[in-house]
Every structure is written in structure tokens, then in C-alpha cells.
Design an enzyme around this catalytic site. Structure first.
Site: not given
Ligand code: GLU
Length: 445
Positions: A124, A164, A235-237
Site C-alpha cells: 500500500k 484507492d 460514501g459516494f465515490g
Molecule cells: N485499493 C484497492 C484495494 O483496497 C485496489 C488495489 C489494487 O487494485 O491494487 O484493494
């Protein structure tokens, strides 16, 4: 060391990192029995190795805003574990971002990615940069400055970032453009790319569609379905949009969405126009949901409140970590909720989960429910490697299959003697066994 001692040590070592400790605590609690029954894990110090990231990069990002003022942000990338594939996980851009939040997200990502059945490790990244209210040019300059540091440590077989919170198609475009310039190679190192430069169909919808497919499986176990069900979302995304689209298609009625400013109650339910409007709302670059009621005056806006006091059959938190606490959970239970399917990462607090478990409400955790996003990212990587694009139906059907298989894994490892399915336990055990066994096979590294 037993699980409790490992946790105590971790708390002493990282005292301020509350989200990270919360995520580790939940996993270790679930896997304690498996760990005790398999002494080979303890002798290889699997948990001690799994809870510390392989490495953490932290860097300064300097950029110039539209007024010519210099801005400074902090950026991070956590490469947590690559036992089953290259590091993989999104980039969060939000003022709340800190190491604890990114470590919790990276740790969750290890198990989530393992559950997808695709070869992806956990990672991450992110920054405390706030994209809300910024111009496109400012977003571009920030993303380029971010990449000036990040490009060194990522690569299509090393570490593959994605979106994200705060990072969508626009941001991925700017980051990828800069990566390509510096690396002098057009390798699909990001996922969530634009459709005409290596992106996959269904990737924007994937988290929401996948979460809904998973919830449909939960309903199936009770010979139930979405038809006529009242569903509350937060949420609204992008994630909320995808869930609203699929739930509505399957006959459910979505009655709430929310933002940091409060929640919207739309008794009639979201229809195609309203769901489309979510995209416009998001593109407006303001972090408020209230303009919805100006557009659709039949809906009501409740400032400063969360949507969990609204009576519903199914609740699906889609916003952010710890957005639903014990009190909210109790309100949902009192109002007769039957299923809670967490689409956000760690959306429910431990207190909330306890309330659901105590009341035998079927509750599924984010790492299982929202794995569809990263699963389609994995499919995007496959398509890039083959230099092919799959049609929409093919990606969607693969996504559906993956979500069904995650649900099956949860049932396998989470069914309790009385037949109740503890999805938290199921998801954590299934993910842990896969990663732990891969680490065992690969020796002490
Ligand atoms: N941010 C997304 C998650 O929490 C997607 C991560 C990705 O596609 O690598 O899983």
C-alpha cells in the site's frame, strides 16, 4: 511465542499505530487455533515475519500550487509481503494518511490478494496530500512529484500500485505518464489505467460489482436474494457507485449514500439517473454529498450524521475504515438488519463486529467483500502481460467466479459448529494459510 505474546510485543514496538494494531489483532485472533495446531509456523516465526513489512519507503514530495506557493507533503510505499506474487496495492491520497493507516491497509492487502487466487503480494502507498479542491494542474504536479520518488521502487514484476481513496483514473494517468518518462519503458506497472492505454474493462466497477456478487452469495446461503431489499450504503465515490449500480440491477433498493458532511436518504431509491449523478458529484472535486438533494429534492439530507440509523435489510459500508462503530451496529440490529457486508477496508470497528456476531447477523469483512477491485487489477496485469484486451463479459465472469470462490473459502474455514458462518474467521484463515505455506516453502528470507 504464542499469539498473545506476539501481539503484546507488537503493541510495545509500535504503540501509536492503532489502525495497524487493530488489523493485526483481528487476523491473529482468527488464526490462533490454526497457528497452535501447526507448530511448523511457530518454529519458522511465520507470524513475527508476516506482521512486519518487508520494507517501508518514506519520502518528501515538493510541488508548486497554482498560486506559485511551494507545498510539501509526505509520501510512503509499504512493501508488505511478496510470498505469492509481486507487491500489489493502491495509493491513498487523503489528509488522514499516516504510517499506521498504510500499514493496516498493506497488511489487509496481503490476505485479500491471497483470497483472489491470483499471484499478488500485499502493498500500500499514499500521501497526506488532499486532492479535494485542487485544480487538474495541481493534481498533475503533485502526482509527478510523487512519482519522482516512487518510480525507483516499483515495476511490473516488483510492485504494482493502483487506485484507492483519492486516486482514480486521472491520478493514475498522471503517475503512469511520469513513470514511463523516467523508466523509458511502457510496462503496465499501474492498474486502473485508461482503457486505451492498457486498462481493463470492468476495473472501475470491479470493487462495487465484486462486493455485490459476494453479498449475493451470502443471501444465497439463506435462500434469499436482493429483490425488494432495502440497502443502505455509505460514501459516494467509485465503490459506492459500483455497488449502487449492481444492487439496483439485481432488484435491491439503495436508499442512502453519504459524505463527510452527512448522509442522504432517498426513500424512492437510487435509479439509473441518480447513480449517474454520483459520477458528476465525484468529479466536482468537493468532498460533500449534500448537492444531491438540490438535484433530487425528494431526497433528504441529514448533516453530520451517518446512515446507519436508517432501517434496512442489508448494510454495505463503502467509505473508509472504522466508519461503523458498536453503537451504529446496535442501531442496525435493532432495526432488523439481516446482512452486513463491509465494502470499505476495515469499515467496522471491533465493537461493531462483536455486536453482529453476538446477534448472529451475517457479517463479511472488507478483505473478502472488496477483493474484486484488486482481483480485476490482477486480470489487468494478465491482459498486459499477454498484450491482449478481454471483452467486458469475460472480465465480469472471471470477477464473478473469483468472488464466488472467496465466498466458498469463507464458508470452508468460517462455519461454526452451530452452522453460523463467521466470515471474518473464514477470510482470515483462508488468506493466512495460503501466505504462510508459501513463506514456509521459500525458506527464511
Ligand atoms: N485499493 C484497492 C484495494 O483496497 C485496489 C488495489 C489494487 O487494485 O491494487 O484493494
Amino acid at each position: 511465542m504464542n499469539v498473545k505474546e506476539i501481539l503484546n510485543n507488537l503493541e510495545t514496538k509500535h504503540p501509536g499505530e492503532k489502525e495497524y494494531l487493530q488489523a493485526v489483532h483481528e487476523v491473529l485472533e482468527s488464526i490462533e487455533n490454526i497457528y497452535n495446531e501447526n507448530p511448523q509456523y511457530a518454529s519458522a516465526k511465520i507470524i513475527e515475519r508476516l506482521v512486519e513489512p518487508d520494507r517501508v519507503f518514506t519520502f518528501r514530495i515538493s510541488w508548486v500550487d497554482d498560486n506559485g506557493e511551494v507545498q510539501v507533503n509526505l509520501g510512503h510505499r509499504i512493501q508488505f509481503n511478496n510470498a505469492i506474487g509481486p507487491y500489489k496495492g493502491g495509493i491513498r491520497l487523503h489528509p488522514s494518511v499516516n504510517l499506521s493507516i498504510l500499514k493496516f491497509l498493506g497488511f489487509e492487502q496481503i490476505f485479500k490478494n491471497a483470497l483472489t487466487t491470483l499471484p499478488m503480494g500485499g502493498a500500500k502507498g499514499g500521501s497526506d496530500f488532499n486532492p479535494k479542491g485542487k485544480s487538474d494542474a495541481e493534481i498533475m504536479r503533485f502526482c509527478q512529484a510523487f512519482m519522482l520518488e516512487l518510480w525507483r521502487v516499483i515495476g511490473p514484476n516488483t510492485d504494482v500500485p493502483a487506485g484507492d481513496i483519492g486516486t482514480g483514473g486521472r491520478e493514475i494517468g498522471f503517475m503512469y505518464g511520469m513513470y514511463k518518462k523516467l523508466q523509458q519503458e511502457n510496462t503496465g506497472v499501474f492498474t486502473g489505467k485508461g482503457l486505451n492505454w492498457g486498462g481493463s474493462l470492468i476495473r472501475p466497477e470491479a470493487t462495487g460489482f465484486g462486493g455485490t456478487y459476494f453479498t449475493k452469495e451470502m443471501l444465497d446461503t439463506q435462500n434469499d436474494n436482493f429483490k425488494g431489499k432495502t440497502v443502505t450504503l455509505s460514501g459516494f465515490g467509485n465503490v459506492t457507485w459500483g455497488v449502487a449500480l449492481k444492487v439496483t440491477e439485481l432488484g435491491g433498493k439503495v436508499v442512502t449514500i453519504s459524505g463527510p458532511d452527512g448522509y442522504v436518504y432517498d426513500e424512492k431509491g437510487l435509479d439509473a439517473d441518480k447513480i449517474d449523478y454520483l459520477l458528476a458529484l465525484r468529479a466536482s472535486n468537493n468532498d460533500i454529498v449534500s448537492p444531491y438533494v438540490q438535484e433530487f429534492p425528494e431526497a433528504k439530507f441529514y448533516p453530520g450524521e451517518k446512515p446507519w440509523s436508517v432501517k434496512c435489510d442489508i448494510a454495505m459500508p463503502c467509505a473508509t475504515q472504522n466508519e461503523l462503530n458498536g453503537e451504529d451496529a446496535q442501531k442496525l440490529v435493532d432495526n432488523g438488519v439481516k446482512y452486513v457486508s463491509e465494502v470499505s477496508n476495515m469499515g467496522c470497528t471491533p465493537d461493531a463486529i462483536e455486536v453482529f456476531h453476538k446477534n448472529k447477523i451475517l457479517f463479511a469483512p472488507g478483505k473478502a467483500v472488496n477483493a474484486g477491485g484488486v482481483a480485476v487489477s490482477g486480470l489487468e496485469m494478465s491482459q498486459n502481460a499477454m498484450k491482449l484486451n478481454w471483452p467486458m463479459e469475460e472480465v465480469d465472469s472471471k470477477l464473478h467466479q473469483i468472488m464466488t470462490s472467496i465466498h466458498t473459502a469463507c464458508i470452508k474455514y468460517g462455519t461454526e459448529p452451530d452452522g453460523y458462518v463467521n466470515y471474518v474467521k473464514g477470510a482470515n484463515i483462508a488468506g493466512f494459510i495460503k501466505v504462510a505455506d508459501a513463506m514456509m516453502d521459500q525458506g527464511v528470507v
